[in-house]
Design an enzyme around this catalytic site. Structure first.
Site: not given
Ligand code: ZN
Length: 501
Positions: A262-263, A266, A292
């Site tokens: 997830h990170e 980003h 996101e």
């Protein structure tokens, strides 16, 4: 003065503002990863001072003159976009006095520290006065920023420019009712098993696995790093200094894998802006929903896919030195896609996640409208969880105090998570049509076709277009819940043996 001379002066000023923001980002990263707890009061003052200095530079009338000059000049589309973005920040900031900026900054840093302690003690009363102060300040800030009678819009604008409450309400209602249908169908199907039983996975192998996946999917570890924190996050200290964090659970290696992916989603976005515009308003996402969309696309659509686990089940077994409770790739795929209404947003599955967001949206909207006061918030939270998810928190640590956002004043932020989910599904439809054989590429551990496509269509343009315009331009479609719901049924239908009514 010529447009070229005005531009040169504006560019210098915009870089300086970005560099001051980078200082705050680095301070925040340090606060959340390595600062000793006793440092928080001093840190609150330092951070507030840098924020106020930046605010003063941002509201200088000279900046307004340069922007006005260039707004009426004939300049290229990139410069026009930067003038638009900088002009919006300048005008918003000019409505806020220094004193309010300082009070909000200090209240946020202290509120965040108080929240950490109150959450660990499951004691909302410790946190309540801090949150009351923050809500007072946010109402004041929204009124100074200006709105058409809906305070929430003034705060939402900071995260999702152009979005309005009156558009979110029906969008989210439609989504809620579709999710309800899906969840009712899943509730009637047999539950997926959870084969992990008490085996402990040490930190070092978990970090090795996280770094391996980071490198494989394309996160540049020469221009970024991975650390641990209580709540995973990513921060862009610079175009070539992007930091992501993960959280490790001793008895389950999967949450760390997904928070890392997830990170990294980003982080790869931040690493992918056009270097020609480093530290200028084009090297940023047009909104947090856009940001996101990248993290969710990588975490859920790629990271929770069957081909991903065909590739990474053997890798995880080897690096973790474990047979993962005897799970093969198919079992892992089923395990990481289990659906079960739960208390904690960050651990929620894809089908229930957005219900957690809709609850927060409703509550913060009520707080800003003064239809709800902070003292009544825990009860309202628990009732909403019971109503929408059928679960009731045993204490406020796992209830109203589970998230960091309100403690640091981030009201209006939560909807961007759901918008990101909606955009991720819209983008994936287009990506899968443009990149043939994408599942085979994932199963072979080749992620470049995915990253290259995102680089070209989403990352490099940065803030050239506003979020909805960018998404429409790339996908050919407007914002809707349809693609996400289609995606969820396509994945969960076969897993649970259910079909769409
Ligand atoms: Zn995120």
């Amino acid at each position: 003065m010529s447009a070229e001379t005005s531009w040169t002066e504006l560019e210098t000023r915009m870089r300086e503002l970005a560099e001051l923001s980078r200082v705050v980002t680095l301070l925040d990263w340090d606060t959340q990863t390595t600062m000793p707890p006793a440092g928080s009061l001093g840190r609150a003052r330092v951070t507030a001072t840098i924020r106020v200095l930046r605010h003063r530079r941002l509201v200088e009338p000279r900046l307004g003159e340069l922007l006005a000059d260039l707004e009426s000049s004939d300049i290229d589309p990139q410069r026009a976009a930067m003038v638009r973005v900088a002009g919006r920040s300048h005008r918003r900031a000019a409505r806020l006095p220094d004193d309010l900026v300082r009070r909000i900054s200090v209240a946020s840093t202290l509120g965040n520290s108080a929240w950490r302690e109150a959450r660990a003690a499951h004691d909302f009363a410790q946190f309540q006065p801090h949150l009351e102060e923050i809500v007072r300040l946010k109402r004041e800030q929204a009124d100074l920023l200006g709105h058409d009678g809906e305070r929430y819009d003034a705060l939402l604008e900071a995260y999702e420019p152009g979005m309005r409450t009156e558009r979110l309400v029906p969008l989210f209602e439609g989504l809620r009712s579709e999710l309800r249908t899906l969840l009712d169908a899943i509730a009637g199907a047999p539950a997926q098993p959870s084969p992990l039983n008490g085996v402990v996975y040490p930190e070092a192998p978990q970090i090795r696995l996280a770094n391996r996946i980071l490198a494989d999917i394309g996160f540049d570890l020469d221009a970024g790093r991975l650390d641990q924190s209580a709540h995973p996050f990513s921060s862009m200290v610079g175009l070539r200094d992007v930091r992501v964090t993960t959280r490790l659970y001793p008895e389950n290696p999967f949450p760390s894998v997904f928070s890392t992916i997830h990170e990294a989603g980003h982080g790869m976005y931040d690493q992918g802006f056009d270097p020609a515009f480093e530290d200028l308003p084009l090297s940023e996402a047009p909104s947090l929903g856009a940001h996101e969309s990248q993290s969710r696309l990588w975490e859920n659509i790629v990271g929770r896919s069957r081909p991903f686990w065909e590739r990474y089940t053997p890798v995880a077994r080897e690096l973790l030195g474990s047979d993962l409770g005897g799970m093969d790739a198919d079992a892992v795929y089923r395990y990481v896609n289990r659906v079960s209404p739960s208390l904690i947003r960050v651990d929620a599955d894809e089908a229930t996640y957005n219900l957690h967001i809709l609850i927060r949206f409703e509550l913060e909207l009520a707080l800003l409208r003064e239809e709800l006061e902070v003292a009544d918030l825990p009860g309202a939270w628990n009732d909403a969880y019971e109503r929408h998810l059928g679960v009731r928190p045993p204490h406020d640590g796992d209830g109203v105090m589970q998230d960091t956002h309100w403690s640091d004043g981030s009201f209006g932020y939560f909807p961007t998570y759901t918008l990101g989910n909606l955009y991720s599904a819209m983008l994936w439809n287009r990506l899968a049509a443009d990149v043939p054989g994408v599942d085979d590429a994932i199963a072979a551990g080749r992620f470049a076709p995915i990253l290259d496509w995102l680089r070209e269509h989403v990352h490099r343009p940065g803030h050239l277009l506003e979020c909805e315009d960018l998404m429409r331009h790339v996908t050919g479609a407007g914002l809707s819940h349809g693609p996400l719901i289609d995606y969820l049924w396509a994945k969960l239908g076969p897993l649970y043996g259910i079909s769409r009514p």
